[in-house]
Structures are given as structure tokens and as C-alpha cells.
Design an enzyme around this catalytic site. Sequence first.
Site, PDB file in Angstrom:
ATOM      1  NE  ARG A   7       9.561  18.080   4.709  1.00 25.28           N
ATOM      2  CZ  ARG A   7      10.252  17.432   5.633  1.00 25.28           C
ATOM      3  NH1 ARG A   7      11.483  16.996   5.362  1.00 25.28           N
ATOM      4  NH2 ARG A   7       9.747  17.195   6.815  1.00 25.28           N
ATOM      5  CG  HIS A 139       3.461  17.660  -0.346  1.00 28.18           C
ATOM      6  ND1 HIS A 139       2.605  17.518   0.733  1.00 28.18           N
ATOM      7  CD2 HIS A 139       4.603  18.198   0.178  1.00 28.18           C
ATOM      8  CE1 HIS A 139       3.192  17.955   1.838  1.00 28.18           C
ATOM      9  NE2 HIS A 139       4.405  18.371   1.528  1.00 28.18           N
ATOM     10  CB  THR A 140       3.662  17.536  -7.617  1.00 28.98           C
ATOM     11  OG1 THR A 140       3.582  16.717  -8.789  1.00 28.98           O
ATOM     12  CG2 THR A 140       4.694  18.621  -7.854  1.00 28.98           C
TER      13      THR A 140
END
Length: 259
Positions: A7, A139-140
Site C-alpha cells: 500500500r 486488497h486480497t
Amino acid sequence: MGASLLRMHFHDCFVNGCDGSVLLDDAPGFTGEKTAAPNLNSLRGFYVIDEIKNAVNEACHGNVVSCADILAIAARDSVAALGGPPYMVLLGRRDSRTASLNDANNDIPPPVFNFSQLLSNFESHGLDLKDLVVLSGGHTIGQSRCTNFKDRLYNETNIDQGFASVVRNYCPRSGGDNNTAPLDATPASFDTAYFNGLLQGRGLLHSDQQLFKGDHGASDGLVSFYSANPYAFWADFGVSMVKMGNIRPLTGNLGHFYE
């Protein structure tokens, strides 16, 4: 820490390119990006990059590898360590001497964005629909804070009610904004559970579920495809990460020079 480093690389690249500016601390007369709304009390792992940087400097007997490159490699290694693709990382970025709090506040897509806003944001960075879906698949892995999905949890109707009931245990209607919940059913594994969840109305964030509305929209087919084809997701994720990692890098005489 893997999801956090992935991120951080994303937040770096979406603010004036992949230049390491997200790593810069505030100082007298200088305001960095760490206190921007998408980053404050949210981004973590800065000390990991510092530790890697120190180790690399020691191994190289000098300051020869940029922090921007280290962040890109750390994101890739995080993905690979959690079961994802060990894609090739382009190198040669130089580090920014500047940062923009304003751009960090405006250029990183928030979790309340609708589909058209998400696509427009990605296109403004030279990315396309496929990149939007594939990179959202990051986002896994990881968690999100309650403040990012509370409104969806209590006010939206396109959410599986069994799923919502479980997540409300993490995120009460009042308070608990910094409590966290997993972004998909297997938050420590880089797999296709994220896409499977979207098909079932179990996207944690509003912006996640926007990628699959069940109305045969532009992204529905891609979500369904990647849900059923993990190897295609892994291959395309690597391609899109390289593409994102090449957003406006500082090269040549730009940025900080290492020797």
C-alpha cells in the site's frame, strides 16, 4: 507488514510518481505527505524501509540504491512472500527532494469513491480499467480500519447481510473507528478470495464493491474472470504493478543523486 508495504508503494506512486516522497518526514520549513488524510494513522512500515535502506547501504559500501527503488522491491517481495507473483521490478528511480501534502490529499482514491470516480482517478495516472481491477486485487491481503467501511456496513444495501453481521462485531455503529477487519477471507494469502468476495457482495470497502455490481458493468466481467483464474490474476498483477511502478519516475539529473 506485507500489505502495508504494498500500500505504501501505491500511495507513493499515485502522488507525483514513484519517487519516495511518501517517506519524507516533516521538518522545519518542510511538510511531507505522512500527515495527509489517506496516510495519517494509516500507512505503516516506514521503519521497515529504513532498516532495509541501512542494510543495503552497508552491503553496497555506500548510498547507491534509492529509497524509491527499495520501496518498489519491498512491495514485490511482500506480494511474493504471501503467495503472489515474483514479478520483475524496473530499477533506476531517484528520490524526490520535495513532497506535496495537497496532492497526497487529492490524488489517492478514497474508499468512498464510486466506479466512475475510481476509473477517472486511475486514468489520470496513465492506468486503465484492467489496471484498476487488477491493482484493487491487492486488497486480497491486509486489513482496513473501521472508519473506512462503517458507512457501507450500516447504510448500504448491496452487501451480504451475513457478512455485514460478522463485520459489525469489529466495527460498532458508534466508536471503534481504528478497529480493523480483513479485506477478504484470507488476508495473509495472496489469492483470489478478494474477487470471490465481490461476487458474493462481501467487498469490505464501498470502492471494492463498486467493481462488481452484478449489472454487467465494465468491470463485472474482469472480476468474474479473475475469481476463476488465479494464474491470470497473478500474471496480470505483475504487469500492472510494473506499469504503476513506472509512473513518472525521477531519472537522469532529477531527484536525489546517490554515489
